[in-house]
Design a protein around this motif. Structure first.
Motif, PDB file in Angstrom:
ATOM      1  N   ALA A 171       0.843  -1.194   0.000  1.00 28.53           N
ATOM      2  CA  ALA A 171       0.000   0.000   0.000  1.00 28.53           C
ATOM      3  C   ALA A 171       0.879   1.245   0.000  1.00 28.53           C
ATOM      4  O   ALA A 171       1.971   1.255   0.576  1.00 28.53           O
ATOM      5  CB  ALA A 171      -0.916   0.004   1.216  1.00 28.53           C
ATOM      6  N   ILE A 172       0.379   2.288  -0.642  1.00 30.53           N
ATOM      7  CA  ILE A 172       1.048   3.592  -0.679  1.00 30.53           C
ATOM      8  C   ILE A 172      -0.016   4.642  -0.370  1.00 30.53           C
ATOM      9  O   ILE A 172      -1.122   4.589  -0.923  1.00 30.53           O
ATOM     10  CB  ILE A 172       1.679   3.869  -2.056  1.00 30.53           C
ATOM     11  CG1 ILE A 172       2.648   2.739  -2.441  1.00 30.53           C
ATOM     12  CG2 ILE A 172       2.406   5.213  -2.059  1.00 30.53           C
ATOM     13  CD1 ILE A 172       3.190   2.859  -3.864  1.00 30.53           C
ATOM     14  N   ALA A 173       0.302   5.582   0.518  1.00 25.59           N
ATOM     15  CA  ALA A 173      -0.685   6.593   0.905  1.00 25.59           C
ATOM     16  C   ALA A 173      -0.005   7.944   1.109  1.00 25.59           C
ATOM     17  O   ALA A 173       1.142   8.020   1.565  1.00 25.59           O
ATOM     18  CB  ALA A 173      -1.407   6.178   2.184  1.00 25.59           C
ATOM     19  N   ALA A 174      -0.744   8.985   0.775  1.00 28.48           N
ATOM     20  CA  ALA A 174      -0.326  10.357   1.068  1.00 28.48           C
ATOM     21  C   ALA A 174      -1.573  11.217   1.063  1.00 28.48           C
ATOM     22  O   ALA A 174      -2.383  11.148   0.133  1.00 28.48           O
ATOM     23  CB  ALA A 174       0.685  10.869   0.042  1.00 28.48           C
ATOM     24  N   ASP A 175      -1.720  12.013   2.121  1.00 26.55           N
ATOM     25  CA  ASP A 175      -2.901  12.874   2.256  1.00 26.55           C
ATOM     26  C   ASP A 175      -4.169  12.030   2.125  1.00 26.55           C
ATOM     27  O   ASP A 175      -4.360  11.102   2.886  1.00 26.55           O
ATOM     28  CB  ASP A 175      -2.855  14.015   1.235  1.00 26.55           C
ATOM     29  CG  ASP A 175      -1.612  14.894   1.422  1.00 26.55           C
ATOM     30  OD1 ASP A 175      -1.199  15.078   2.583  1.00 26.55           O
ATOM     31  OD2 ASP A 175      -1.059  15.359   0.414  1.00 26.55           O
ATOM     32  N   ASP A 176      -5.009  12.324   1.131  1.00 25.11           N
ATOM     33  CA  ASP A 176      -6.292  11.618   1.044  1.00 25.11           C
ATOM     34  C   ASP A 176      -6.285  10.514   0.004  1.00 25.11           C
ATOM     35  O   ASP A 176      -7.342   9.986  -0.349  1.00 25.11           O
ATOM     36  CB  ASP A 176      -7.416  12.618   0.722  1.00 25.11           C
ATOM     37  CG  ASP A 176      -7.289  13.225  -0.672  1.00 25.11           C
ATOM     38  OD1 ASP A 176      -6.156  13.237  -1.207  1.00 25.11           O
ATOM     39  OD2 ASP A 176      -8.305  13.695  -1.220  1.00 25.11           O
ATOM     40  N   VAL A 177      -5.123  10.128  -0.505  1.00 27.79           N
ATOM     41  CA  VAL A 177      -5.059   9.118  -1.562  1.00 27.79           C
ATOM     42  C   VAL A 177      -4.430   7.842  -1.020  1.00 27.79           C
ATOM     43  O   VAL A 177      -3.413   7.873  -0.329  1.00 27.79           O
ATOM     44  CB  VAL A 177      -4.248   9.626  -2.771  1.00 27.79           C
ATOM     45  CG1 VAL A 177      -4.152   8.544  -3.843  1.00 27.79           C
ATOM     46  CG2 VAL A 177      -4.893  10.880  -3.349  1.00 27.79           C
ATOM     47  N   LEU A 178      -5.049   6.711  -1.328  1.00 28.36           N
ATOM     48  CA  LEU A 178      -4.564   5.398  -0.918  1.00 28.36           C
ATOM     49  C   LEU A 178      -4.587   4.473  -2.120  1.00 28.36           C
ATOM     50  O   LEU A 178      -5.602   4.343  -2.797  1.00 28.36           O
ATOM     51  CB  LEU A 178      -5.454   4.818   0.185  1.00 28.36           C
ATOM     52  CG  LEU A 178      -5.224   3.349   0.573  1.00 28.36           C
ATOM     53  CD1 LEU A 178      -3.864   3.178   1.250  1.00 28.36           C
ATOM     54  CD2 LEU A 178      -6.345   2.855   1.488  1.00 28.36           C
ATOM     55  N   VAL A 179      -3.449   3.824  -2.390  1.00 24.93           N
ATOM     56  CA  VAL A 179      -3.345   2.825  -3.448  1.00 24.93           C
ATOM     57  C   VAL A 179      -2.950   1.509  -2.792  1.00 24.93           C
ATOM     58  O   VAL A 179      -2.012   1.464  -1.995  1.00 24.93           O
ATOM     59  CB  VAL A 179      -2.297   3.235  -4.504  1.00 24.93           C
ATOM     60  CG1 VAL A 179      -1.993   2.068  -5.444  1.00 24.93           C
ATOM     61  CG2 VAL A 179      -2.782   4.429  -5.300  1.00 24.93           C
ATOM     62  N   VAL A 180      -3.667   0.440  -3.117  1.00 27.85           N
ATOM     63  CA  VAL A 180      -3.390  -0.868  -2.525  1.00 27.85           C
ATOM     64  C   VAL A 180      -3.354  -1.917  -3.630  1.00 27.85           C
ATOM     65  O   VAL A 180      -4.255  -1.961  -4.480  1.00 27.85           O
ATOM     66  CB  VAL A 180      -4.463  -1.264  -1.489  1.00 27.85           C
ATOM     67  CG1 VAL A 180      -4.122  -2.624  -0.876  1.00 27.85           C
ATOM     68  CG2 VAL A 180      -4.601  -0.210  -0.404  1.00 27.85           C
ATOM     69  N   LEU A 181      -2.329  -2.740  -3.606  1.00 30.09           N
ATOM     70  CA  LEU A 181      -2.286  -3.938  -4.444  1.00 30.09           C
ATOM     71  C   LEU A 181      -2.177  -5.148  -3.536  1.00 30.09           C
ATOM     72  O   LEU A 181      -1.433  -5.130  -2.552  1.00 30.09           O
ATOM     73  CB  LEU A 181      -1.095  -3.912  -5.410  1.00 30.09           C
ATOM     74  CG  LEU A 181      -1.443  -3.467  -6.834  1.00 30.09           C
ATOM     75  CD1 LEU A 181      -1.711  -1.981  -6.860  1.00 30.09           C
ATOM     76  CD2 LEU A 181      -0.336  -3.823  -7.805  1.00 30.09           C
ATOM     77  N   ARG A 182      -2.922  -6.184  -3.853  1.00 32.67           N
ATOM     78  CA  ARG A 182      -2.923  -7.394  -3.023  1.00 32.67           C
ATOM     79  C   ARG A 182      -3.029  -8.607  -3.948  1.00 32.67           C
ATOM     80  O   ARG A 182      -3.798  -8.592  -4.909  1.00 32.67           O
ATOM     81  CB  ARG A 182      -4.095  -7.362  -2.043  1.00 32.67           C
ATOM     82  CG  ARG A 182      -4.227  -8.595  -1.164  1.00 32.67           C
ATOM     83  CD  ARG A 182      -5.301  -8.368  -0.097  1.00 32.67           C
ATOM     84  NE  ARG A 182      -4.857  -7.375   0.877  1.00 32.67           N
ATOM     85  CZ  ARG A 182      -5.679  -6.612   1.596  1.00 32.67           C
ATOM     86  NH1 ARG A 182      -6.981  -6.703   1.442  1.00 32.67           N
ATOM     87  NH2 ARG A 182      -5.193  -5.747   2.468  1.00 32.67           N
ATOM     88  N   ASP A 183      -2.237  -9.641  -3.665  1.00 31.82           N
ATOM     89  CA  ASP A 183      -2.404 -10.868  -4.422  1.00 31.82           C
ATOM     90  C   ASP A 183      -2.642 -12.025  -3.474  1.00 31.82           C
ATOM     91  O   ASP A 183      -2.323 -11.971  -2.288  1.00 31.82           O
ATOM     92  CB  ASP A 183      -1.228 -11.132  -5.367  1.00 31.82           C
ATOM     93  CG  ASP A 183       0.045 -11.574  -4.652  1.00 31.82           C
ATOM     94  OD1 ASP A 183       0.085 -11.569  -3.409  1.00 31.82           O
ATOM     95  OD2 ASP A 183       1.012 -11.913  -5.338  1.00 31.82           O
ATOM     96  N   ALA A 184      -3.248 -13.050  -4.007  1.00 30.46           N
ATOM     97  CA  ALA A 184      -3.557 -14.261  -3.236  1.00 30.46           C
ATOM     98  C   ALA A 184      -3.039 -15.452  -4.003  1.00 30.46           C
ATOM     99  O   ALA A 184      -3.295 -15.582  -5.207  1.00 30.46           O
ATOM    100  CB  ALA A 184      -5.065 -14.389  -3.021  1.00 30.46           C
TER     101      ALA A 184
END
Length: 208
Positions: A171-184
């Motif tokens: 996950a990467i976040a700054a201020d009001d933005v969040l990006v998440v990558l997840r694998d299974a």
């Protein structure tokens, strides 16, 4: 989110107070998602981030680890809007989401909690499992907080030589933005590189 009901203050004219405005995250266009083909040969099913990150199913397991073991990166009461997709990949499944939140996401605090919840038993409607979490250094992206961790789910008493279900999250976040990558599963994807690519693709389209 429910707007607080207006109340009448004793001693005034009897007119109700104006309720405080409800904080709503800015909308996120589907254009912020990674371009198709980023994960090779993976047709995508889109999903709504507000649903994916819903707080409606929160439960207190007595340890404070429920949010960690269920991978919830938003705190209680946080609102989010965004876009996401999930797709099949060689060896498993991968999902990506881009969200805008009302309150900044504290990935550093989340990582600290994940370390405290490194090995716990998870009880939910799907059954009982043992969750083992290992936190790793996230990718370096200037001006952001990053998080990377791996979770392995096994059945109680399962022999160590039998692999459990592996979930990896970046996950990467700054201020009001969040990006998440997840694998299974055993996708062998380079999630750090994909997460940075997702961030670099999304943030200019969000005015950052």
């Amino acid at each position: 989110m429910t707007t607080a009901a207006a109340v009448t203050i004793s001693g005034t004219t009897g007119k109700p107070e104006t309720p405080p405005p409800v904080s709503v995250p800015l909308a996120v266009s589907p254009a912020v998602l990674l371009p198709p083909g980023t994960v090779p040969d993976a047709p995508r099913d889109t999903f709504d981030v507000a649903t994916a990150l819903s707080a409606a199913d929160r439960s207190d397991d007595g340890t404070g680890c429920a949010d960690v073991t269920h991978g919830r990166l938003l705190g209680p009461g946080d609102a989010a809007a965004g876009q996401g997709f999930q797709s099949a990949a060689a060896g498993g499944q991968v999902s990506e989401l881009v969200a805008r939140t009302v309150h900044p996401v504290d990935l550093t605090a989340w990582a600290q909690r994940a370390r405290q919840c490194g090995r716990v038993t998870v009880d939910d409607p799907q059954g009982t499992a043992v969750s083992s979490i290992t936190v790793a250094p996230g990718p370096t992206v200037p001006g952001t907080e990053t998080l990377a961790y791996e979770q392995v789910l096994t059945l109680p008493g399962q022999p160590a030589e039998l692999p459990g279900l592996r979930l990896r999250t970046v996950a990467i976040a700054a201020d009001d933005v969040l990006v998440v990558l997840r694998d299974a599963g055993a996708t062998d994807l380079d999630l750090d590189t994909l997460a940075v690519a997702a961030w670099q693709h999304a943030t200019p389209r969000l005015g950052r």
